[in-house]
Each structure stands twice: as C-alpha cells, then as structure tokens.
Design an enzyme around this catalytic site. Structure first.
Site, short mmCIF file in Angstrom:
data_model
loop_
_atom_site.label_atom_id
_atom_site.label_comp_id
_atom_site.label_asym_id
_atom_site.label_seq_id
_atom_site.Cartn_x
_atom_site.Cartn_y
_atom_site.Cartn_z
N HIS A 45 0.83 -1.21 0.00
CA HIS A 45 0.00 0.00 0.00
C HIS A 45 0.86 1.26 0.00
O HIS A 45 0.56 2.25 -0.68
CB HIS A 45 -0.91 -0.06 1.23
CG HIS A 45 -1.77 1.15 1.42
ND1 HIS A 45 -1.56 2.05 2.43
CD2 HIS A 45 -2.85 1.60 0.73
CE1 HIS A 45 -2.48 3.00 2.36
NE2 HIS A 45 -3.27 2.76 1.36
N GLU A 48 2.16 1.85 -3.48
CA GLU A 48 1.12 2.41 -4.34
C GLU A 48 1.01 3.92 -4.14
O GLU A 48 0.92 4.69 -5.11
CB GLU A 48 -0.22 1.73 -4.03
CG GLU A 48 -1.38 2.25 -4.85
CD GLU A 48 -2.57 2.63 -3.98
OE1 GLU A 48 -3.13 3.71 -4.20
OE2 GLU A 48 -2.92 1.85 -3.08
N GLU A 126 -4.49 7.93 7.36
CA GLU A 126 -5.48 7.04 6.73
C GLU A 126 -5.83 5.88 7.65
O GLU A 126 -7.01 5.51 7.79
CB GLU A 126 -4.91 6.52 5.40
CG GLU A 126 -5.88 5.64 4.62
CD GLU A 126 -5.26 5.12 3.33
OE1 GLU A 126 -5.95 4.34 2.64
OE2 GLU A 126 -4.12 5.48 3.00
#
Length: 418
Positions: A45, A48, A126
C-alpha cells in the site's frame, strides 16, 4: 476481448467499445498485502502511494495529476490483498498520454526520501481514519477472526507501528521483487483497436526488463481462531457488527452458486436481510451482505448497525435469515437473484473503466477471463438444490464469526448459534 503477451511477459488485454468516447487503461500487478511479512506490513500500500509522488517526466505529484486531469481524465489506484491496480480514464484521443503516465508510475517511480516522510504521515492518518470509522473497523476485526495468524487477516494498510518502521530499502526491495512485467496485466477498454493499443503499449512497457518470478505467497491453511468473537467497545451511538462465515476461493466452480446465495441474502433492497430486518423489523438503516474471494480462501460477510438495546434482536434476526438458506430457496427467488446478477453485470459493462477492471482483475488472479455471456450461462445453470446444499456445507455454528464495535453490554457468545 483480445489478448497478447509481450516479449517481456507482460499481458495486454483490449476490449474495443466503439460507441464510447473514452479509453480506460488499468495496470494490474499480482501483488498486495498477503505477500508481505509482518515486519513490513503495509509495504504494498505504501508503494502504491509513492508511485503517485513523481516520475522522470512528471517529477511531482501535481504534474502527474495534471497530465491526466488537465485533459479531463481521472487517475487513481488501489491496493488489495492479492492485487494492486493503477488506472486512468481519458478521452480516447488522449490515450497515449495516459499510457505514458501509468507506465512511468509503475516502471520507474521516484522514491524521494522527503516525499516518503510526508506520505508515511498521510498513511498513518489514513489508518487512524479507518480505526475511527466503525464499519471499517468491524471489517478489520472480522478478517482477524477469519484468517488468524495469516497475512489475509491483516489490514491492507498495515499498522501505525509497521508503517512507521518501513524503510526506503524495504520499499525498493519489495518493488524490485513484485513489480515485474511477467506478473503485470495492462487492461484497456474503450474506443481503441487492439493493434493500435499493442503498438503504444509496446512503446510504453516493452523495455521493462524481466526479473525472477517471486515465490508464491504463504498458503492459507484453515484453522480455528482462539475465539469466535471480537469486541471493541466505543462510546458511540450505534453498535456496528460484522457477522461472517468462511466461504469459497475465487476459482471454486461453486462460486456462482455462492454469488446467488449472497444476492438472496443481502444484496439490494429486495434481499431477505433488507426486507426482514430493515423494512419489517425496523432494526437498522443499513444492512447488506457481501463476498470476498481470494486465491485459496473466501468469506461471506454481513454488516449492520443498530442501537445497543436492539443488538441481541438484530443478531438473532440475521442468524435466522442465514439459517433459512439451508432449506428455503424458492425457484422464484432464485430467478430474481439470477436476473439481478446478470442485469447489474450487463449495466456495469457500459462504462470503459468497469470493463477494463472486469477483464484485468480476472486475468491477474486466475490467468483467464470469463466473458459476460459465459458468466450468464453459469448463473443460469445454478439450481435451488445446489444453493441449499452449499448453504448446508457453509452455514454452521462452528463457522460463525462475529465482530462488534461500539457499546456492547450483553453476552454475544450465547447469541452466536443457529
């Protein structure tokens, strides 16, 4: 749909949609959180995110975004447990630009230490957002119960501790192993012909050198969790629950039976859960079921939220509807589920982004693409007896898992039985 494999092993899929004015390019990679060790949980992640931070031709995040948004397009990405995708949707005459942006993001991203520090903070925010959002938190907890001690049971973003400890070398090492052309699918859909696309994709990705294919992921071996229930008490208005059963892997031929079982149970406003628990009993605003398919595992999940005093009634009502699947599948209800599934699939295929994702996700996970017509044929072949038999196999007290987030002051263990 047409398929070509480039000399370096990259797979190209194209589906021409001449009635559209757009092209969507999706780059799928066979990597995700299940391929990480505990020490670098969240690396896929993190990578990305970093791929949006700059390339040689587009050295800043703003320049990457402007290259696509400046022509009216959209650009995004996503990390899952077994795949990662980057996609851009643009007017057809700007397709070459979209392909150039995506190819540089995937094959030659700039990982600047200063940008990595900032993005680490973004990811931690997040994670905090997800921890503060009860529906997402209940899904995290249910994954821990479904797949204990396995990477499938971890949150895709990792933990604050693991993300804080990931180094630049960790990211570059993971990138060099997992981002390789032999494990990449470029899926295109829209107003473009295969030969034109092949020429442009060869130009954008053809010089990407092959690398050794990484080992397969840690296989999942089903095991009983230390408990069937996870509770995280929070002082909020509602108790959010996720009730789940282990189900089927993505290539199990019975998945179409499971798809229809899920539609009957909890997909849409005409499903059993919605009609009985929201419309009839008035216990919740939002209730739904969904399926997760992985290479060697899967699950059937039900999510709902209610006021604490209604929690026991809600759980009993959900379990009653799950148990009904074992014996009560009328032909007219199966037909409705079949038509809903086929109709929604057909309607999704009107958009180039959905077509690109539909083809690419299948190819990266299974190495083949079932056409919409083939999926429709397989759904038509499902019988009520097959659905009942599968429900009898999956639905049992031992298989039930329950996660709850919010006020809980009752004995959930005593409720968790059919």
């Amino acid at each position: 749909m047409l398929k070509t494999t480039l000399a370096n092993g990259l797979c190209l899929l194209t589906e021409t949609m001449p009635h559209t004015r757009s092209v969507t390019a999706s780059v799928f990679l066979a990597t995700g959180s299940r391929y990480e060790t505990d020490e670098i949980a969240g690396a896929a992640h993190f990578i990305e995110h970093m791929c949006f931070k700059g390339t040689a031709s587009y050295p800043t995040p703003r320049e990457i975004a402007t290259a696509i948004e400046g022509v009216g397009g959209s650009l995004n990405g996503g990390t899952d447990k077994e795949l990662t995708v980057y996609w851009a949707k643009v007017p057809d005459f700007h397709f070459a630009t979209a392909l150039k942006v995506l190819s540089e993001m995937v094959t030659s991203p700039r990982f600047e230490p200063e940008e990595m520090t900032k993005e680490r903070n973004v990811i931690i925010e997040e994670i905090s957002m997800s921890l503060d959002y009860p529906p997402a938190r209940s899904e995290m907890l249910i994954d821990e119960l479904l797949w204990p001690g396995h990477p499938l049971g971890r949150d895709i973003a990792g933990t604050k501790k693991s993300v804080s400890a990931i180094s630049l070398d960790d990211l570059l090492g993971f990138l060099s192993i997992r981002y390789i052309p032999q494990k990449t699918v470029v899926s295109l859909a829209g107003n473009i012909e295969h030969e034109t696309a092949l020429e442009l994709v060869n130009k954008a990705f053809g010089n990407w050198p092959q690398a050794p294919v990484p080992p397969v992921s840690l296989p999942y071996r089903r095991q009983m969790p230390p408990g069937r229930i996870r509770v995280e008490k929070k002082d909020i208005e509602q108790t959010n629950i996720c009730l789940a059963l282990p189900a089927l892997p993505v290539e199990d031929p019975r998945r179409f039976q499971l798809d229809l079982m899920n539609v009957i149970l909890g997909e849409g406003s005409s499903s059993r859960l919605f009609c009985e628990i929201r419309d009839k009993l008035g216990l919740t605003y939002n209730i739904q079921s969904h399926l997760s398919y992985y290479l060697d595992a899967g699950s059937l999940n039900v999510y709902a939220a209610t006021e604490p005093q209604n929690l026991a009634t809600l759980i009993r009502a959900i379990l009653e509807q799950i148990h009904r699947l074992r014996d009560d599948i009328p032909e007219d209800e199966l037909k409705k589920a079949r038509e809903l599934s086929k109709g929604r699939l057909l309607l999704r295929m009107e958009d180039s982004r959905n077509v690109s994702g539909y083809n690419g996700s299948q190819e990266i996970l299974t190495g083949k693409v079932l056409s919409v017509d083939e999926v429709s044929r397989r759904l038509e072949a499902v019988t009520a007896d097959q659905v009942r038999q599968l429900a009898r196999e999956l639905v049992s007290d031992d298989n039930l898992r329950l996660a709850a987030v919010g006020p809980v002051d009752i004995d959930l263990e005593s409720l968790l039985k059919l």
